[in-house]
Design an enzyme around this catalytic site. Sequence first.
Site, PDB file in Angstrom:
ATOM      1  NE  ARG A  99      -4.390  -0.912   0.130  1.00 30.62           N
ATOM      2  CZ  ARG A  99      -4.640  -1.922  -0.697  1.00 30.62           C
ATOM      3  NH1 ARG A  99      -3.708  -2.336  -1.541  1.00 30.62           N
ATOM      4  NH2 ARG A  99      -5.819  -2.521  -0.709  1.00 30.62           N
ATOM      5  CG  HIS A 131      -3.176  -0.282  -6.629  1.00 29.90           C
ATOM      6  ND1 HIS A 131      -3.478   0.415  -5.488  1.00 29.90           N
ATOM      7  CD2 HIS A 131      -3.362  -1.603  -6.315  1.00 29.90           C
ATOM      8  CE1 HIS A 131      -3.826  -0.433  -4.523  1.00 29.90           C
ATOM      9  NE2 HIS A 131      -3.761  -1.664  -5.007  1.00 29.90           N
ATOM     10  CD  GLU A 180      -2.554   3.694  -4.945  1.00 29.01           C
ATOM     11  OE1 GLU A 180      -1.378   3.362  -4.760  1.00 29.01           O
ATOM     12  OE2 GLU A 180      -3.450   2.893  -5.226  1.00 29.01           O
TER      13      GLU A 180
HETATM   14  C1  DGY Z   1      -6.151  -5.445  -2.984  1.00 32.29           C
HETATM   15  O1  DGY Z   1      -6.870  -6.401  -3.239  1.00 32.29           O
HETATM   16  O2  DGY Z   1      -5.989  -5.014  -1.838  1.00 32.29           O
HETATM   17  C2  DGY Z   1      -5.503  -4.787  -4.136  1.00 32.29           C
HETATM   18  O3  DGY Z   1      -4.563  -3.869  -3.736  1.00 32.29           O
HETATM   19  C3  DGY Z   1      -6.575  -4.133  -4.990  1.00 32.29           C
HETATM   20  O4  DGY Z   1      -6.327  -4.483  -6.292  1.00 32.29           O
END
Ligand code: DGY
Length: 326
Positions: free
Chosen positions: A239, A286, A268
């Site tokens: 993240r 992402h 982001e």
């Molecule tokens: C998640 O599933 O947490 C991913 O980062 C989203 O695509």
Amino acid sequence: MKPSILVARAVFPQILTQLAQHFEVTSNQEDVIWSASELMHKLQGKQGVFTTGSQRIDAELLAACPELKICANMAVGYNNFDLDAMTAAGVLATNTPDVLTETTADFGFALIMATARRMAESEHFLRAGLWNSWRYDMFAGSDVHGSTLGILGMGRIGQAIAKRGAHGFGMKVVYHNRSRLDAALEAACGASYVSKSELLQQADHLILVLPYSPEAHHAIGAAELAQMKPTATLVNIARGGIVDDAALADALKNGTIAAAGLDVFEGEPKVHPDLLTVPNVVLTPHIASATMPTRLAMAQLAADNLIAYLVHGKPLTPLNPQVVTV
Ligand code: DGY
């Protein structure tokens, strides 16, 4: 009367068709990015919401949406949810574990390789028409096979990456996690537990796979980067906010580490401007879980959670099961 739900972002049409068999569905196939107050407005009279990581569900929103019973996130990460506030309000939270593990691990490994082998940088060079001849050290990077892979965060995705590294690439795998895996799982992953400092110092390639929490904010900043090898690479598929992006840009410019691969960013979809100007970083928007089968499986699980809870009272992958009363 069917319960009413909101699908907050565009989704596969077949998922909407399934949801419409059980619910009055308000969708957002135009994929408008709503502000918090727009989301609050759209949620009036809704018992359920299908969210992605980009809708914040907090105490203020919950207080304004008293009919809401479930927020089903199409993501395994759920840092867009204030889980305590949801539990206090009796609102169920669900996420999409397991269905994206292998796909996300594949991408993490791809980013490790692209970063170590300077793929983005060399592609830009070629596209710019700068390739005139072969040279012995042209875009020479670092080896992945046989090197030391460091993993920060050893949940399902971390373990899947460890297996790829240990068993596929003959890597020495070290990891750090809040809790140590049991010996059998460590053996299956081919991974050894080390302290965070040892991890930073030993890794040739460090990948971050821990969930975001306030404690994890800037877990990798200037002080941590300074402990890494100057030849090391850093990959973040976890993240934004876990890495201090400004400090990372400095470290990449100053040669504190060799290169980075980033799929997630602080704030982001905005990206720190300094990261856009340094050559030794691979940047992706992402997309670690983004294959069509996996995104469909994630959407299906989020939809199934809405149906399982609002129709049958039994969610499939609850994050706060204590709110389930039926
Ligand atoms: C998640 O599933 O947490 C991913 O980062 C989203 O695509």
